[in-house]
Design a protein around this motif. Structure first.
Motif, PDB file in Angstrom:
ATOM      1  N   ASN A   1       0.861  -1.183   0.000  1.00 50.31           N
ATOM      2  CA  ASN A   1       0.000   0.000   0.000  1.00 50.31           C
ATOM      3  C   ASN A   1       0.894   1.227   0.000  1.00 50.31           C
ATOM      4  OD1 ASN A   1      -1.779   2.093   0.526  1.00 50.31           O
ATOM      5  ND2 ASN A   1      -3.066   0.850   1.877  1.00 50.31           N
ATOM      6  N   HIS A   2       0.926   1.954  -1.112  1.00 46.91           N
ATOM      7  CA  HIS A   2       1.826   3.096  -1.271  1.00 46.91           C
ATOM      8  C   HIS A   2       1.029   4.287  -1.767  1.00 46.91           C
ATOM      9  CE1 HIS A   2       5.647   5.155  -2.020  1.00 46.91           C
ATOM     10  NE2 HIS A   2       5.141   5.554  -3.178  1.00 46.91           N
ATOM     11  N   ASP A   3       1.030   5.363  -0.992  1.00 46.44           N
ATOM     12  CA  ASP A   3       0.293   6.581  -1.346  1.00 46.44           C
ATOM     13  C   ASP A   3      -1.165   6.285  -1.663  1.00 46.44           C
ATOM     14  OD1 ASP A   3       2.513   8.165  -0.966  1.00 46.44           O
ATOM     15  OD2 ASP A   3       3.083   8.206  -3.080  1.00 46.44           O
ATOM     16  N   GLY A   4      -1.748   5.389  -0.892  1.00 45.15           N
ATOM     17  CA  GLY A   4      -3.156   5.079  -1.079  1.00 45.15           C
ATOM     18  C   GLY A   4      -3.456   4.131  -2.212  1.00 45.15           C
ATOM     19  N   LYS A   5      -2.412   3.606  -2.836  1.00 44.52           N
ATOM     20  CA  LYS A   5      -2.603   2.671  -3.945  1.00 44.52           C
ATOM     21  C   LYS A   5      -2.119   1.280  -3.550  1.00 44.52           C
ATOM     22  CE  LYS A   5      -2.023   6.195  -7.539  1.00 44.52           C
ATOM     23  NZ  LYS A   5      -1.217   6.622  -8.715  1.00 44.52           N
ATOM     24  N   ARG A   6      -2.857   0.282  -3.987  1.00 40.09           N
ATOM     25  CA  ARG A   6      -2.482  -1.116  -3.744  1.00 40.09           C
ATOM     26  C   ARG A   6      -1.674  -1.590  -4.944  1.00 40.09           C
ATOM     27  NH1 ARG A   6      -5.678  -6.351  -4.440  1.00 40.09           N
ATOM     28  NH2 ARG A   6      -5.093  -7.740  -2.724  1.00 40.09           N
ATOM     29  N   LEU A   7      -0.370  -1.766  -4.763  1.00 42.55           N
ATOM     30  CA  LEU A   7       0.530  -2.100  -5.857  1.00 42.55           C
ATOM     31  C   LEU A   7       1.017  -3.535  -5.725  1.00 42.55           C
ATOM     32  CD1 LEU A   7       2.729   1.143  -5.855  1.00 42.55           C
ATOM     33  CD2 LEU A   7       0.750   0.660  -7.313  1.00 42.55           C
ATOM     34  N   ARG A   8       0.909  -4.291  -6.798  1.00 46.30           N
ATOM     35  CA  ARG A   8       1.441  -5.658  -6.797  1.00 46.30           C
ATOM     36  C   ARG A   8       2.928  -5.589  -7.108  1.00 46.30           C
ATOM     37  NH1 ARG A   8       2.713  -9.806 -10.405  1.00 46.30           N
ATOM     38  NH2 ARG A   8       2.234  -8.414 -12.136  1.00 46.30           N
ATOM     39  N   ILE A   9       3.755  -6.079  -6.188  1.00 44.68           N
ATOM     40  CA  ILE A   9       5.198  -6.026  -6.411  1.00 44.68           C
ATOM     41  C   ILE A   9       5.755  -7.347  -6.926  1.00 44.68           C
ATOM     42  CG2 ILE A   9       5.522  -4.222  -4.692  1.00 44.68           C
ATOM     43  CD1 ILE A   9       6.701  -6.436  -2.843  1.00 44.68           C
ATOM     44  N   GLY A  10       4.939  -8.388  -6.917  1.00 43.19           N
ATOM     45  CA  GLY A  10       5.425  -9.657  -7.448  1.00 43.19           C
ATOM     46  C   GLY A  10       4.422 -10.777  -7.258  1.00 43.19           C
ATOM     47  N   THR A  11       4.612 -11.840  -8.036  1.00 44.39           N
ATOM     48  CA  THR A  11       3.768 -13.034  -7.959  1.00 44.39           C
ATOM     49  C   THR A  11       4.636 -14.268  -8.062  1.00 44.39           C
ATOM     50  OG1 THR A  11       1.799 -11.981  -8.898  1.00 44.39           O
ATOM     51  CG2 THR A  11       1.961 -14.369  -9.118  1.00 44.39           C
ATOM     52  N   GLU A  12       4.422 -15.218  -7.187  1.00 43.75           N
ATOM     53  CA  GLU A  12       5.048 -16.541  -7.301  1.00 43.75           C
ATOM     54  C   GLU A  12       3.958 -17.518  -7.698  1.00 43.75           C
ATOM     55  OE1 GLU A  12       8.090 -19.246  -7.493  1.00 43.75           O
ATOM     56  OE2 GLU A  12       8.304 -17.110  -7.024  1.00 43.75           O
ATOM     57  N   ALA A  13       4.092 -18.106  -8.868  1.00 47.30           N
ATOM     58  CA  ALA A  13       3.115 -19.078  -9.349  1.00 47.30           C
ATOM     59  C   ALA A  13       3.508 -20.468  -8.866  1.00 47.30           C
ATOM     60  CB  ALA A  13       3.046 -19.044 -10.879  1.00 47.30           C
ATOM     61  N   VAL A  14       2.562 -21.182  -8.303  1.00 48.66           N
ATOM     62  CA  VAL A  14       2.813 -22.530  -7.791  1.00 48.66           C
ATOM     63  C   VAL A  14       2.075 -23.524  -8.682  1.00 48.66           C
ATOM     64  CG1 VAL A  14       2.635 -24.079  -5.813  1.00 48.66           C
ATOM     65  CG2 VAL A  14       3.043 -21.628  -5.454  1.00 48.66           C
TER      66      VAL A  14
END
Length: 535
Positions: free
Chosen positions: A442-455
């Motif tokens: 959560n940065h400056d009121g925004k929900r930012l995806r920083i990465g995904t690990e696919a299983v």
């Protein structure tokens, strides 16, 4: 076999398609002809696609048939045999293609997943065109799908045989579902697929999803930060040793033991592309997670049990093998591979459970058998037999992306991390099928995806006795400086499953995990700095 002039050269599928469009049609036509030939062979023919495609997962054979001491399929995932087992698997498939009359010089092609064409348009049209012209006749595209020549029966899942599939079943890709094992599955799949009746539109959805996976990014204070699989492929070339490069289990341990960054194993983006083609979209942009995922999608590429029965699998894995060879060349390992003895990812029960004929608790190494693939002398391949793909197997790869000196764009280079989000204690035994681990800030009121690990998993691990003692999944996400500065942000980990999302929020200032049920552990740690440690 070191004579370059005698090597089989696996070209990119884009290259074959471009040559075809310019009038040089024979290479792509012969590839189609060879695929058509092996798909039409009787199911019990050693060179049939049904037989070879089934080596990866279902139909389970040998000791893995209905026996919970083994996971069932021959494939190796989450251990150090992942690159080498799939390398000889590609050779076996290619040898079968060359057995078709008139196709003795055919080589497989690779889908260049990091090319400009793929990052802007998704799959090459040679993999998605519904029909092609061969010998003057329009025929179903031989590399688009596979119609089962024999039924497969799911003997592992008891009263819920999700992955039973009948004679005549045709493989599907995202956004469709291919679950037809029970009456309930059939009804749900029929209702889901009815929402997507237009084949051309479905190809557009699939390609758009793949592009998102390959190019996603976030922008923080004007800085573009890649969150995509092209960047992951680029990063895996910098893995410091074969053990960490080769698989997710070993890399996860390496990242715990060496907290000065995040090592990306080649298996990680490999898993992501399986799920992109099979069953999951990826959140993009600011306020990520507001996207509307295709709930109910379950294509064959998205589950280990049936992935090997979609022709796309082999074009994907030729690219993975090419990445393996690029890593070897870059890091001086073309003639030897070093495995860290006793490390996580070096035992037969790590991650998936042992393959048929391999006892639980067996240590894996360069002389472990890569069953069921045999050399000309009848002996089973080992990793030592396929280290140098050119000298030992007589195969090499034509030009493509990510080669030394290739142009790198901002979306393929990850900035150095300032902090690391370490996620552990995820119990995959409670999750049906493959799933995603999404990390948000959560940065400056925004929900930012920083990465995904696919299983990449199986629909259920309940039938695998050894899997039951190796259920933990771990993931590590790099947090760039731009997101680590200022007021303590909220970090959120979301498990996106076929049954919907599950998440918890971690407040950096408090160091606590909220929620009533502990789904996993989350640790936010600073990147280790040797200079600071010495003070």
């Amino acid at each position: 076999m070191s004579d370059k002039g005698k090597l089989r050269v696996r070209r990119s599928l884009e290259d074959l398609q471009a040559a075809y469009d310019k009038g040089d049609k024979k290479p792509l036509e012969n590839l189609w002809r060879a695929w058509k030939g092996i798909k039409e062979l009787p199911a019990d023919d050693p060179n049939s696609f049904f037989m070879i495609g089934g080596y990866h997962g279902e139909p389970f054979r040998g000791a893995g048939w209905g026996n919970s001491a083994w996971w069932g399929g021959y494939c190796n995932h989450g251990n150090v045999l992942f690159p080498t087992w799939h390398r000889v698997y590609m050779l076996r498939l290619e040898d079968a293609l060359r057995s078709v009359h008139g196709c003795g010089d055919v080589t497989m092609a690779y889908w260049d997943e990091c090319s400009d064409a793929s990052t802007s348009g998704g799959l090459p049209k040679a993999l998605t065109d519904e029909f092609v012209t061969l010998d003057g006749q329009s025929i179903p595209n031989p590399i688009r799908s596979f119609v089962f020549t024999k039924q497969i029966t799911d003997n592992i899942n008891g009263d819920d045989p999700n992955y039973s599939k009948p004679l005549g079943y045709e493989t599907v890709r995202y956004p469709l579902s291919g679950l037809v094992g029970t009456p309930a599955d059939q009804a749900a799949t029929k209702a889901h697929n009815a929402k997507y009746p237009d084949y051309a539109a479905n190809v557009g959805i699939l390609n758009g999803n793949i592009v998102n996976w390959l190019t996603s990014s976030i922008t923080v204070d004007g800085q573009v930060i890649p969150t995509n699989e092209k960047a992951a492929y680029q990063a895996c070339l910098d893995a410091p040793n074969y053990t960490a490069f080769s698989n997710t289990t070993s890399a996860a341990q390496w990242n715990e033991d060496n907290p000065n960054g995040v090592v990306t194993p080649v298996e990680s983006p490999h898993n992501a592309i399986h799920l992109a083609c099979g069953g999951y979209d990826v959140a993009t942009g600011a306020n990520a997670g507001d996207d509307s995922p295709v709930e109910g999608a379950n294509g064959d590429m998205g589950e280990n049990d049936t992935a090997g029965l979609d022709p796309l699998f082999y074009f994907h894995h030729c690219f993975i093998d090419r990445m393996f060879w690029l890593w070897q060349q870059k890091n001086g390992h073309t003639d030897h591979l070093d495995i860290i003895e006793g490390y996580p990812g070096t035992n037969s029960v790590d991650n998936q459970g042992p393959t048929p004929g391999v006892a639980g608790g067996t240590w894996l190494g360069m002389d472990s058998l890569l069953a069921p693939f045999k050399k000309a002398d009848g002996k089973t391949y080992t990793s030592r037999d396929c280290v140098n793909i050119e000298k030992q197997l007589g195969v090499t790869y034509g030009p493509g992306s990510l080669e030394p000196g290739a142009r790198l764009d901002a979306l393929s280079v990850k900035p150095p991390p300032a902090k690391i989000l370490a996620v552990s204690a995820i119990n995959r035994g409670a999750i049906r099928g493959s799933f995603l681990i999404n990390a948000y800030v959560n940065h400056d009121g925004k929900r930012l995806r920083i990465g995904t690990e696919a299983v990449l998993s199986r629909w259920t691990v309940a039938g695998c006795a050894n899997c039951q003692t190796h259920l933990e999944v771990k993931a590590h996400f790099a947090l760039p400086q731009a997101l680590a500065e200022g007021a303590p942000p909220n970090y959120e980990i979301e498990l996106r499953t076929h049954d919907g999302p599950m998440s918890h929020t971690h407040v950096a200032a408090l160091g606590t995990v909220s929620g009533t049920k502990q789904l996993f552990r989350l640790q936010v740690r600073d990147v280790y700095a040797p200079a600071q440690a010495a003070e």
